[in-house]
Design an enzyme around this catalytic site. Structure first.
Site, PDB file in Angstrom:
ATOM      1  N   ARG A  28      41.737  35.189  30.392  1.00 14.82           N
ATOM      2  CA  ARG A  28      41.251  35.815  31.619  1.00 14.82           C
ATOM      3  C   ARG A  28      39.739  36.046  31.576  1.00 14.82           C
ATOM      4  NH1 ARG A  28      45.055  38.126  35.048  1.00 14.82           N
ATOM      5  NH2 ARG A  28      47.152  38.312  34.200  1.00 14.82           N
ATOM      6  N   ARG A  32      37.812  40.393  37.106  1.00 12.66           N
ATOM      7  CA  ARG A  32      37.174  41.483  37.838  1.00 12.66           C
ATOM      8  C   ARG A  32      36.121  42.242  37.035  1.00 12.66           C
ATOM      9  NH1 ARG A  32      42.423  42.669  39.332  1.00 12.66           N
ATOM     10  NH2 ARG A  32      42.294  44.801  38.553  1.00 12.66           N
ATOM     11  N   ARG A  41      35.466  37.564  45.198  1.00 11.32           N
ATOM     12  CA  ARG A  41      36.798  38.076  45.524  1.00 11.32           C
ATOM     13  C   ARG A  41      36.772  38.865  46.834  1.00 11.32           C
ATOM     14  NH1 ARG A  41      41.430  39.168  46.277  1.00 11.32           N
ATOM     15  NH2 ARG A  41      43.069  39.707  44.783  1.00 11.32           N
ATOM     16  N   ASP A  77      46.515  30.822  38.512  1.00  5.44           N
ATOM     17  CA  ASP A  77      47.414  31.841  37.987  1.00  5.44           C
ATOM     18  C   ASP A  77      48.718  31.171  37.565  1.00  5.44           C
ATOM     19  OD1 ASP A  77      47.659  34.890  37.724  1.00  5.44           O
ATOM     20  OD2 ASP A  77      49.589  34.201  38.479  1.00  5.44           O
ATOM     21  N   TYR A 152      59.207  37.311  36.798  1.00  2.93           N
ATOM     22  CA  TYR A 152      58.622  37.695  38.095  1.00  2.93           C
ATOM     23  C   TYR A 152      59.551  37.314  39.246  1.00  2.93           C
ATOM     24  CZ  TYR A 152      54.140  38.834  35.962  1.00  2.93           C
ATOM     25  OH  TYR A 152      53.146  39.425  35.213  1.00  2.93           O
TER      26      TYR A 152
HETATM   27  C1  LIG Z   1      51.235  37.505  33.195  1.00  2.88           C
HETATM   28  C2  LIG Z   1      50.203  36.572  33.742  1.00  2.88           C
HETATM   29  C3  LIG Z   1      49.822  36.481  35.088  1.00  2.88           C
HETATM   30  N1  LIG Z   1      48.833  35.564  35.231  1.00  2.88           N
HETATM   31  C4  LIG Z   1      48.573  35.051  33.949  1.00  2.88           C
HETATM   32  C5  LIG Z   1      49.429  35.661  33.034  1.00  2.88           C
HETATM   33  C6  LIG Z   1      49.492  35.324  31.569  1.00  2.88           C
HETATM   34  C7  LIG Z   1      48.271  35.930  30.878  1.00  2.88           C
HETATM   35  C8  LIG Z   1      48.405  37.394  30.784  1.00  2.88           C
HETATM   36  O1  LIG Z   1      49.456  37.824  30.306  1.00  2.88           O
HETATM   37  O2  LIG Z   1      47.472  38.082  31.208  1.00  2.88           O
HETATM   38  C9  LIG Z   1      47.629  33.988  33.592  1.00  2.88           C
HETATM   39  C10 LIG Z   1      46.306  33.997  34.202  1.00  2.88           C
HETATM   40  N2  LIG Z   1      45.944  34.638  35.345  1.00  2.88           N
HETATM   41  C11 LIG Z   1      44.638  34.299  35.602  1.00  2.88           C
HETATM   42  C12 LIG Z   1      44.224  33.381  34.628  1.00  2.88           C
HETATM   43  C13 LIG Z   1      42.896  32.628  34.643  1.00  2.88           C
HETATM   44  C14 LIG Z   1      41.990  33.230  33.609  1.00  2.88           C
HETATM   45  C15 LIG Z   1      40.566  32.794  33.811  1.00  2.88           C
HETATM   46  O3  LIG Z   1      40.244  32.209  34.841  1.00  2.88           O
HETATM   47  O4  LIG Z   1      39.796  33.073  32.920  1.00  2.88           O
HETATM   48  C16 LIG Z   1      45.249  33.229  33.739  1.00  2.88           C
HETATM   49  C17 LIG Z   1      45.268  32.378  32.489  1.00  2.88           C
HETATM   50  C18 LIG Z   1      43.818  34.706  36.744  1.00  2.88           C
HETATM   51  C19 LIG Z   1      44.155  36.030  37.330  1.00  2.88           C
HETATM   52  N3  LIG Z   1      45.398  36.422  37.728  1.00  2.88           N
HETATM   53  C20 LIG Z   1      45.274  37.642  38.344  1.00  2.88           C
HETATM   54  C21 LIG Z   1      43.937  38.047  38.301  1.00  2.88           C
HETATM   55  C22 LIG Z   1      43.366  39.316  38.931  1.00  2.88           C
HETATM   56  C23 LIG Z   1      43.257  38.922  40.396  1.00  2.88           C
HETATM   57  C24 LIG Z   1      42.319  39.813  41.144  1.00  2.88           C
HETATM   58  O5  LIG Z   1      42.741  40.932  41.446  1.00  2.88           O
HETATM   59  O6  LIG Z   1      41.213  39.361  41.406  1.00  2.88           O
HETATM   60  C25 LIG Z   1      43.222  37.024  37.682  1.00  2.88           C
HETATM   61  C26 LIG Z   1      41.751  36.946  37.430  1.00  2.88           C
HETATM   62  C27 LIG Z   1      46.385  38.368  38.980  1.00  2.88           C
HETATM   63  C28 LIG Z   1      47.552  38.552  38.068  1.00  2.88           C
HETATM   64  N4  LIG Z   1      48.391  37.549  37.710  1.00  2.88           N
HETATM   65  C29 LIG Z   1      49.312  38.061  36.847  1.00  2.88           C
HETATM   66  C30 LIG Z   1      49.033  39.430  36.623  1.00  2.88           C
HETATM   67  C31 LIG Z   1      49.746  40.331  35.690  1.00  2.88           C
HETATM   68  C32 LIG Z   1      47.927  39.728  37.413  1.00  2.88           C
HETATM   69  C33 LIG Z   1      47.266  41.095  37.599  1.00  2.88           C
HETATM   70  C34 LIG Z   1      45.986  41.081  36.817  1.00  2.88           C
HETATM   71  C35 LIG Z   1      45.092  42.210  37.290  1.00  2.88           C
HETATM   72  O7  LIG Z   1      45.068  42.526  38.487  1.00  2.88           O
HETATM   73  O8  LIG Z   1      44.380  42.746  36.419  1.00  2.88           O
HETATM   74  C36 LIG Z   1      50.376  37.227  36.245  1.00  2.88           C
END
Ligand SMILES: Cc1c2[nH]c(c1CCC(=O)O)Cc1[nH]c(c(CCC(=O)O)c1C)Cc1[nH]c(c(CCC(=O)O)c1C)Cc1[nH]c(c(C)c1CCC(=O)O)C2
Length: 349
Positions: A28, A32, A41, A77, A152
């Site tokens: 990640r 944010r 965003r 994602d 999920y």
């Molecule tokens: C469980 C899981 C998810 N998504 C992912 C996982 C496995 C990795 C982990 O366990 O963290 C994988 C993931 N999600 C995201 C990436 C890309 C990472 C990158 O670009 O560096 C990756 C590799 C972007 C994202 N995916 C998400 C965000 C946050 C989105 C936002 O609010 O802008 C990002 C950058 C949304 C997301 N998507 C998911 C969750 C739990 C969330 C909430 C995260 C948060 O709000 O802090 C499901």
């Protein structure tokens, strides 16, 4: 125009070839915690950022340019490929995926479509093609593992205990098996398409599979993971990485799979994995929370992990899980520089 040099240190570490420094990237790494990410965003929904190649490319490149890491990971994602097969998912900041039509019965599983990447996620493939042209570090493609995706799809969003998921698994084994089969098909198809478009390594995130004990992992999940990694290995020599959280008790099961790299969270140290007999390249595993602590503690722990990695056939430095919004860009910049300097000096000796 002079050919840009390509930093393949991450790929060499995956393949246990000699390296001049320990490669580092962060799960990640786009997110944010970055003011530039937050500005983008504001203008787009999460999936819009995914679906507009110019934006996806910009967000993917941002941490590479800002932090100087040795690999890029596609900004998408794990839910991205589920929308086209009929899963009504939206991403809520700070919560994650929320699904309006959770899976409850075999009929729900049978209604799921099949992914055709060229027509269902063309924006992903276009972003990867553009990134392959622009980047001087390898691009990591990724997907979610069937158990984590299923969690999920069945819970309808994040869960603490996965009661619905595991209840479905125990009470409806045929439906579970059908769901695992469909999600394995999707994962292999999706990752092969990313590789064909230019991804040079792929990571499978099984973030929540640590909810299972060893026996249930062997029964309900391992055959599916074996199939996925075997099919990827048959069709490409791109390195594969398998990561999960709180899954240290499953490491020996993972070591038996045809996967190249195992991702550790912060609970299982590299020496503890070695003591189990594991010799695959290991990725990790600084506790992300430590990045909110004083630099002296961060540096000491990073040194310890780098020294432990030096004793192992292959090591890629990463966090034990992803970045989070409260992190400072400067901390990750300083950590990346330290990892490169400390591991390079050590190799000069
Ligand atoms: C469980 C899981 C998810 N998504 C992912 C996982 C496995 C990795 C982990 O366990 O963290 C994988 C993931 N999600 C995201 C990436 C890309 C990472 C990158 O670009 O560096 C990756 C590799 C972007 C994202 N995916 C998400 C965000 C946050 C989105 C936002 O609010 O802008 C990002 C950058 C949304 C997301 N998507 C998911 C969750 C739990 C969330 C909430 C995260 C948060 O709000 O802090 C499901």
């Amino acid at each position: 125009m002079a050919q840009k040099s390509f930093n393949d240190t991450f790929l060499r570490a995956c393949r246990q070839e000699p390296v001049t420094h320990t490669p580092v990237w962060y799960m990640r790494q786009a997110g944010r915690y970055q003011p530039e990410y937050r500005a983008i965003r504001q203008k787009y929904s999460f999936f819009e950022m995914n679906e507009i190649p110019e934006v996806c490319v910009e967000v993917t490149k941002l941490p590479v340019e800002q932090l100087g890491v040795d690999a890029a990971i596609l900004f998408a994602d794990i839910m991205t490929p589920l929308k086209p097969i009929g899963v009504d998912v939206e991403i809520r900041s700070g919560i994650g995926p929320v699904i309006d039509n959770p899976i409850r019965h075999l009929e729900d599983v049978e209604q799921l479509g099949e992914l055709d990447p060229e027509s269902d996620v063309p924006f992903i493939l276009e972003s990867i093609r553009q990134l392959r042209r622009d980047l001087t570090v390898p691009l990591i493609g990724f997907g979610g593992a069937p158990f984590t995706l299923a969690s999920y799809m069945i819970e309808g969003g994040p869960s603490k205990n996965y009661h619905q998921t595991k209840g479905f698994m125990y009470a409806q084994p045929q439906a579970w098996e059908k769901l695992m089969e469909k999600l394995a098909d999707l994962t292999v198809t999706y990752l092969k398409a990313q590789i064909k478009a230019g991804a040079l390594a792929v990571q499978i995130f099984d973030s929540w599979v640590g909810a299972l004990n060893v026996e249930d992992y062997r029964t309900y999940v391992a055959p599916t993971m074996r199939r996925i990694f075997a099919e990827l290995k048959e069709s490409t020599d791109v390195p594969t990485i398998y990561f999960g959280i709180g899954a240290g008790h499953l490491l020996l099961e993972w070591d038996r799979l045809p996967v190249d790299v195992l991702g550790l969270d912060w609970r299982t140290s590299i020496p503890e994995a070695r003591a189990l007999g594991i010799r695959k390249t290991l990725q990790g595993n600084l506790d992300p929370s430590l990045l909110l602590g004083p630099w002296e503690k961060i540096e000491a722990k990073a040194k310890e992990i780098l020294d432990q990695g030096e004793e192992h056939p292959g090591h890629i430095f990463n966090l034990g899980h992803g970045t989070f919004p409260e992190l400072k860009v400067e901390t990750l910049q300083r950590l990346t520089q330290f990892i490169h300097d400390y591991s390079s000096r050590r190799n000069e000796v």
